[in-house]
Write a protein that holds these residues in place. Structure first.
Motif, mmCIF file in Angstrom:
data_model
loop_
_atom_site.group_PDB
_atom_site.id
_atom_site.type_symbol
_atom_site.label_atom_id
_atom_site.label_comp_id
_atom_site.label_asym_id
_atom_site.label_seq_id
_atom_site.Cartn_x
_atom_site.Cartn_y
_atom_site.Cartn_z
ATOM 1 N N TRP A 53 -1.223 -8.125 -6.307
ATOM 2 C CA TRP A 53 0.077 -8.687 -6.699
ATOM 3 C C TRP A 53 1.192 -7.670 -6.444
ATOM 4 C CZ3 TRP A 53 3.032 -7.507 -11.316
ATOM 5 C CH2 TRP A 53 4.125 -8.356 -11.499
ATOM 6 N N ILE A 54 0.948 -6.401 -6.805
ATOM 7 C CA ILE A 54 1.947 -5.358 -6.571
ATOM 8 C C ILE A 54 2.176 -5.161 -5.073
ATOM 9 C CG2 ILE A 54 2.454 -2.883 -6.823
ATOM 10 C CD1 ILE A 54 0.989 -3.049 -9.566
ATOM 11 N N CYS A 55 1.114 -5.202 -4.282
ATOM 12 C CA CYS A 55 1.259 -5.106 -2.823
ATOM 13 C C CYS A 55 2.166 -6.207 -2.302
ATOM 14 C CB CYS A 55 -0.103 -5.200 -2.128
ATOM 15 S SG CYS A 55 -1.142 -3.743 -2.273
ATOM 16 N N SER A 56 1.927 -7.400 -2.787
ATOM 17 C CA SER A 56 2.731 -8.550 -2.374
ATOM 18 C C SER A 56 4.200 -8.364 -2.757
ATOM 19 C CB SER A 56 2.160 -9.814 -3.010
ATOM 20 O OG SER A 56 2.929 -10.926 -2.697
ATOM 21 N N LEU A 57 4.437 -7.893 -3.978
ATOM 22 C CA LEU A 57 5.812 -7.652 -4.430
ATOM 23 C C LEU A 57 6.500 -6.581 -3.587
ATOM 24 C CD1 LEU A 57 5.519 -7.644 -8.330
ATOM 25 C CD2 LEU A 57 6.570 -9.387 -6.878
ATOM 26 N N LEU A 58 5.779 -5.495 -3.315
ATOM 27 C CA LEU A 58 6.367 -4.409 -2.527
ATOM 28 C C LEU A 58 6.698 -4.859 -1.105
ATOM 29 C CD1 LEU A 58 4.239 -1.371 -3.752
ATOM 30 C CD2 LEU A 58 6.680 -1.781 -4.179
ATOM 31 N N GLU A 59 5.848 -5.706 -0.550
ATOM 32 C CA GLU A 59 6.155 -6.235 0.786
ATOM 33 C C GLU A 59 7.400 -7.114 0.750
ATOM 34 O OE1 GLU A 59 2.183 -6.379 3.511
ATOM 35 O OE2 GLU A 59 2.618 -8.178 2.354
ATOM 36 N N GLU A 60 7.542 -7.911 -0.298
ATOM 37 C CA GLU A 60 8.722 -8.768 -0.440
ATOM 38 C C GLU A 60 9.990 -7.950 -0.640
ATOM 39 O OE1 GLU A 60 8.287 -11.786 -3.433
ATOM 40 O OE2 GLU A 60 6.329 -12.386 -2.646
ATOM 41 N N MET A 61 9.892 -6.857 -1.394
ATOM 42 C CA MET A 61 11.053 -6.010 -1.665
ATOM 43 C C MET A 61 11.539 -5.326 -0.394
ATOM 44 S SD MET A 61 9.871 -4.432 -5.310
ATOM 45 C CE MET A 61 11.170 -3.243 -5.406
ATOM 46 N N ASN A 62 10.626 -4.987 0.476
ATOM 47 C CA ASN A 62 10.944 -4.420 1.782
ATOM 48 C C ASN A 62 11.836 -3.175 1.708
ATOM 49 O OD1 ASN A 62 10.538 -4.399 4.528
ATOM 50 N ND2 ASN A 62 12.307 -5.701 4.966
ATOM 51 N N ILE A 63 11.592 -2.311 0.723
ATOM 52 C CA ILE A 63 12.332 -1.047 0.610
ATOM 53 C C ILE A 63 11.849 -0.101 1.700
ATOM 54 C CG2 ILE A 63 12.791 0.948 -0.871
ATOM 55 C CD1 ILE A 63 12.285 -0.992 -3.263
ATOM 56 N N LEU A 64 10.556 0.097 1.743
ATOM 57 C CA LEU A 64 9.854 0.805 2.812
ATOM 58 C C LEU A 64 8.681 -0.081 3.188
ATOM 59 C CD1 LEU A 64 9.467 4.455 1.384
ATOM 60 C CD2 LEU A 64 10.900 3.795 3.309
ATOM 61 N N SER A 65 8.057 0.206 4.305
ATOM 62 C CA SER A 65 6.837 -0.525 4.638
ATOM 63 C C SER A 65 5.793 -0.215 3.577
ATOM 64 C CB SER A 65 6.304 -0.086 6.001
ATOM 65 O OG SER A 65 7.205 -0.443 7.016
ATOM 66 N N LEU A 66 4.948 -1.188 3.295
ATOM 67 C CA LEU A 66 3.907 -1.001 2.285
ATOM 68 C C LEU A 66 3.035 0.199 2.626
ATOM 69 C CD1 LEU A 66 2.439 -1.895 -0.274
ATOM 70 C CD2 LEU A 66 1.134 -3.512 1.141
ATOM 71 N N TRP A 67 2.707 0.363 3.897
ATOM 72 C CA TRP A 67 1.839 1.482 4.267
ATOM 73 C C TRP A 67 2.521 2.821 4.009
ATOM 74 C CZ3 TRP A 67 2.987 5.234 7.767
ATOM 75 C CH2 TRP A 67 4.003 4.973 8.700
ATOM 76 N N GLN A 68 3.841 2.886 4.145
ATOM 77 C CA GLN A 68 4.560 4.130 3.868
ATOM 78 C C GLN A 68 4.539 4.458 2.375
ATOM 79 O OE1 GLN A 68 8.204 2.770 5.739
ATOM 80 N NE2 GLN A 68 7.987 4.320 7.359
#
Length: 154
Positions: A87-102
């Motif tokens: 769920w957090i991964c999904s949220l971070l991808e949606e936020m698009n602050i940095l790439s999830l992998w970064q």
């Protein structure tokens, strides 16, 4: 094959220092999350029900199977933890602050620095240097404490 009790007992031998334990409560979940997030970042060319399949979900299923072989009870707690991580991964991808992998890579590096500091304080080598399976036992070790606090048998 070792039982869960044997794994947890052996892992606990090199995790006696209170500072190291505290560091592990922070860093082990962060490392678990960061590895899952790095793998979650690798998208596969399939969709299931409008959801793009990724390597992280496949890895999570393999990890859950491993935990289920040790303890069905424990695997339920790990499933809940993995679900929160996804769920957090999904949220971070949606936020698009940095790439999830970064984000995952930054967390991974910082959390491992914390882990090695904790073992320096402990004065003992990390367990995974003896057996790589201890990388999977760390989260189970923490979950066993949660279970004990809740009165749930592992």
């Amino acid at each position: 094959m070792k039982t869960l009790s044997q794994w947890l007992s052996e892992y606990g031998e090199s995790h006696q220092n209170e500072t190291n334990k505290l560091i592990h409560w922070i860093c082990v979940p962060l490392i678990f999350f960061s590895v899952l997030a790095l793998l979650y970042s690798i998208k596969l060319p399939w969709e299931i029900g409008g959801y793009q399949v990724n390597v992280g979900i496949i890895a999570a299923l393999v990890v859950l199977f491993y935990y289920a072989t040790l303890s069905l009870s424990l695997s339920v707690g790990m499933l809940l933890f993995i679900a929160v991580c996804v769920w957090i991964c999904s949220l971070l991808e949606e936020m698009n602050i940095l790439s999830l992998w970064q984000i995952a890579l930054i967390i991974f590096v910082l959390a491992w620095i914390g882990q090695f500091y904790g073992h320096k304080v402990e004065g003992k080598k990390p367990s995974f240097l003896k057996d790589l399976q201890f990388l999977m036992i760390g989260p189970a070790w923490l979950m066993s404490f949660v279970y004990k606090k809740l009165g749930i048998a592992v």
